[in-house]
Enzyme design. Structure first.
Site, mmCIF file in Angstrom:
data_model
loop_
_atom_site.group_PDB
_atom_site.id
_atom_site.type_symbol
_atom_site.label_atom_id
_atom_site.label_comp_id
_atom_site.label_asym_id
_atom_site.label_seq_id
_atom_site.Cartn_x
_atom_site.Cartn_y
_atom_site.Cartn_z
ATOM 1 N N LYS A 179 13.423 -6.507 1.628
ATOM 2 C CA LYS A 179 13.471 -5.970 2.989
ATOM 3 C C LYS A 179 13.880 -7.068 3.967
ATOM 4 O O LYS A 179 13.440 -8.219 3.845
ATOM 5 C CB LYS A 179 12.099 -5.400 3.385
ATOM 6 C CG LYS A 179 11.771 -4.088 2.664
ATOM 7 C CD LYS A 179 10.466 -3.495 3.158
ATOM 8 C CE LYS A 179 10.021 -2.324 2.311
ATOM 9 N NZ LYS A 179 10.612 -1.045 2.706
ATOM 10 N N ASP A 232 -0.425 0.639 -7.348
ATOM 11 C CA ASP A 232 0.879 1.089 -6.873
ATOM 12 C C ASP A 232 1.407 0.209 -5.735
ATOM 13 O O ASP A 232 2.604 -0.025 -5.634
ATOM 14 C CB ASP A 232 0.746 2.543 -6.390
ATOM 15 C CG ASP A 232 2.092 3.171 -6.041
ATOM 16 O OD1 ASP A 232 3.028 3.033 -6.844
ATOM 17 O OD2 ASP A 232 2.210 3.790 -4.967
ATOM 18 N N HIS A 237 3.294 -5.198 -3.680
ATOM 19 C CA HIS A 237 3.874 -5.409 -2.348
ATOM 20 C C HIS A 237 2.955 -6.220 -1.423
ATOM 21 O O HIS A 237 3.391 -7.171 -0.777
ATOM 22 C CB HIS A 237 4.181 -4.066 -1.673
ATOM 23 C CG HIS A 237 5.027 -3.147 -2.514
ATOM 24 N ND1 HIS A 237 6.050 -3.596 -3.314
ATOM 25 C CD2 HIS A 237 5.016 -1.800 -2.674
ATOM 26 C CE1 HIS A 237 6.626 -2.566 -3.931
ATOM 27 N NE2 HIS A 237 6.012 -1.469 -3.558
HETATM 28 C C1 BG6 Z 1 6.681 2.088 -4.086
HETATM 29 C C2 BG6 Z 1 5.456 2.902 -4.417
HETATM 30 O O1 BG6 Z 1 6.672 0.865 -4.769
HETATM 31 O O2 BG6 Z 1 6.704 1.827 -2.679
HETATM 32 C C3 BG6 Z 1 5.428 4.197 -3.623
HETATM 33 O O3 BG6 Z 1 5.456 3.201 -5.810
HETATM 34 C C4 BG6 Z 1 5.546 3.886 -2.142
HETATM 35 O O4 BG6 Z 1 4.238 4.923 -3.875
HETATM 36 C C5 BG6 Z 1 6.754 3.001 -1.879
HETATM 37 O O5 BG6 Z 1 5.648 5.119 -1.444
HETATM 38 C C6 BG6 Z 1 6.789 2.558 -0.418
HETATM 39 O O6 BG6 Z 1 7.977 1.876 -0.173
HETATM 40 P P1 BG6 Z 1 8.567 1.758 1.295
HETATM 41 O O7 BG6 Z 1 9.764 0.886 1.152
HETATM 42 O O8 BG6 Z 1 8.892 3.162 1.737
HETATM 43 O O9 BG6 Z 1 7.473 1.163 2.136
#
Ligand code: BG6
Length: 489
Positions: A179, A232, A237
């Site tokens: 990002k 998840d 993240h």
């Molecule tokens: C993914 C998850 O890694 O990231 C999802 O498996 C989640 O559950 C998604 O919705 C969120 O990504 P972003 O880029 O929309 O914040």
């Protein structure tokens, strides 16, 4: 813009008719082509187990592409070019014979990229198939998360891949690292000397990292229920964001220098034992609620739900990093589905000046904040104190932002999706936005103790209303330290 040099290659997408490929990978390739970053020699081989005419499958891909690229960015000429690049091949991922056919199609020589947009249990078999067909030597492999559901299972996947592909040709995706604003964190921290002297527990009182999602499970109940929000979102993240905030300056921008520093942070995370679990971690699960006049179902009422499930859809926690820079200072992490709004942000709360000379009533106002908004409306904002204007206002203070609005920065009309950057980086052979094996293992080790603790406790997650900011216990989590989540309303 810097001209990218991408060597010609063939990108093989395994699982090309799956959700990830259709929603993210093909739209990313389209955007790269549209912005002239994809040279004409780059070919795409879409691989999946559906039989049928190749052209029909390519058309299916393009139909979906039209649903996922904003209308005003759709250009028939670029779509036509993309169709010319893509070929479809039906491949049973478990049949060596099919990999032989794949090798025949690819011919001799040329850089290959194998993107695994499939469940992780297939990765080892695909790697063996590629190696058996003599393709491994010239291939980089890209692994999507989740890699396993705990340390032991992630090792099984990583070892199965490592039998055929060395670490320097293995690219583990955490799309948050692609990002734009996450990239900017590195620039903000290490290209500005202003912050470095303040970037520690002497000057910062606490840090919040929120990744709130407005969406629920989006038809993925079966997958999600086995994972939960900790596996998840947090294991990957949020811990990656924490690493980028907490790490020491790397000596250069090479993949290993950055990843070495991130690993040091993961190793310094203070374990949360059973005794601290209830005070330090809040697990939640959404129940029916409302958002903007819409009635939203609870997690247990979603399509295909098992009404007994105690999987968490929300986690908030207080974390400490035990090292010289951060000892004793809390980081608060929070992530959930079906929250009030989509909002990913990092807020660093700086301590108040050591000696205070203004009106006592205004004291709680004082303290700078650095707010890094990852999405939506990417921006970096430094909240500073100034004086209210006017002869009648004396030395009344007010907080105001010094703001860098990245979404509308000059010369930039769109923020690229994370997958565009990540695909380009793999094509260029750059690994610094990808996660090394030991990072994943340290992250799992830390998360495994939380999961084991929850299992031993046996408590159900706390309910919170869909469309809210999570269980009230997450407010209490910060309130115990005299803090509150920034910007909740
Ligand atoms: C993914 C998850 O890694 O990231 C999802 O498996 C989640 O559950 C998604 O919705 C969120 O990504 P972003 O880029 O929309 O914040």
């Amino acid at each position: 813009m810097k001209t990218m040099t991408v060597e010609p290659c063939t990108l093989m997408i395994f699982g090309a008719l799956g959700d990830l490929a259709l929603r993210k990978l093909f739209p990313a390739l389209y955007q790269l082509d549209r912005t002239a970053l994809l040279s004409a020699e780059i070919r795409v081989l879409a691989l999946d187990s559906s039989a049928g005419d190749g052209l029909i499958q390519v058309n299916r891909i393009v139909e979906q592409l039209r649903n996922h690229v904003p209308l005003h960015e759709q250009d028939d000429e670029v779509i036509g070019r993309l169709i010319d690049r893509i070929a479809y091949q039906c491949l049973d991922f478990t049949q060596q014979h099919d990999y032989g056919q794949l090798a025949d199609r690819l011919g001799e020589g040329g850089q290959l990229i194998a993107y695994f947009a499939t469940p992780a249990f297939l990765y080892g078999g695909i790697c063996a198939g590629l190696a058996g067909a003599g393709l491994a030597e010239r291939t980089r492999v890209v692994l999507e998360k989740p890699i396993g559901h705990d340390l032991a299972s992630s090792r099984v996947v990583n070892e199965a891949v490592a039998k055929f592909f060395p670490e320097d040709r293995t690219y583990r995706i955490d799309h948050y690292l692609g990002k734009e604003t996450v990239q900017n964190l590195v620039a903000l921290r290490f290209a500005n000397s202003l912050f470095e002297t303040q970037w520690n527990q002497h000057h910062i009182s606490h840090v919040e990292i929120t990744v709130a999602e407005e969406v629920g499970i989006e038809g993925r109940w079966g997958y999600f229920d086995k994972a939960g929000q900790l596996r998840d979102m947090l294991q990957n993240h949020l811990l990656q964001l924490l690493c980028l905030i907490a790490m020491d300056p790397p000596s250069d921008l090479s993949a290993d220098s950055i990843r070495d520093e991130k690993v040091k942070v993961l190793k310094a995370l203070v374990p949360v034992g059973l005794a601290q679990l209830s005070d330090s971690v809040v697990r939640g699960q959404y129940v029916a609620g409302n958002s903007l006049g819409r009635v939203l179902p609870g997690y247990l009422e979603e399509e295909n739900a098992n009404a007994e499930s105690d999987t968490e859809t929300f986690v908030a926690m207080r974390v400490e990093v035990r090292n010289w820079r951060w000892a004793g200072m809390p980081f608060y992490l929070r992530t959930g589905k079906r929250m009030s709004e989509k909002q990913s942000q990092i807020v660093l709360h700086f301590k108040a000046p050591p000696h205070y000379i203004f009106a006592p009533a205004q004291r709680p106002l004082v303290g700078n904040k650095l707010i890094i908004r990852l999405q939506p409306n990417e921006s970096i904002e430094l909240q500073v104190m100034t004086k209210e204007q006017g002869l009648d206002r004396g030395m009344q203070l007010r907080g105001g932002p010094l703001q860098l609005n990245l979404a509308s920065a000059p010369g930039r009309n769109r923020i690229p999706d994370a997958y565009e950057r990540l695909i380009l980086e793999v094509m260029q052979g750059n690994q610094n936005l990808f996660v090394r094996k030991d990072e994943i293992e340290h992250a799992w080790t830390w998360c495994d103790q939380l999961i084991t603790g929850w299992e031993q406790q046996g408590d159900r997650p706390r309910p919170y209303q869909a469309g809210s900011w999570g269980p009230s216990a997450s407010i209490a989590l910060m309130a115990r330290d005299g803090h509150s989540w920034y910007g909740d309303f």
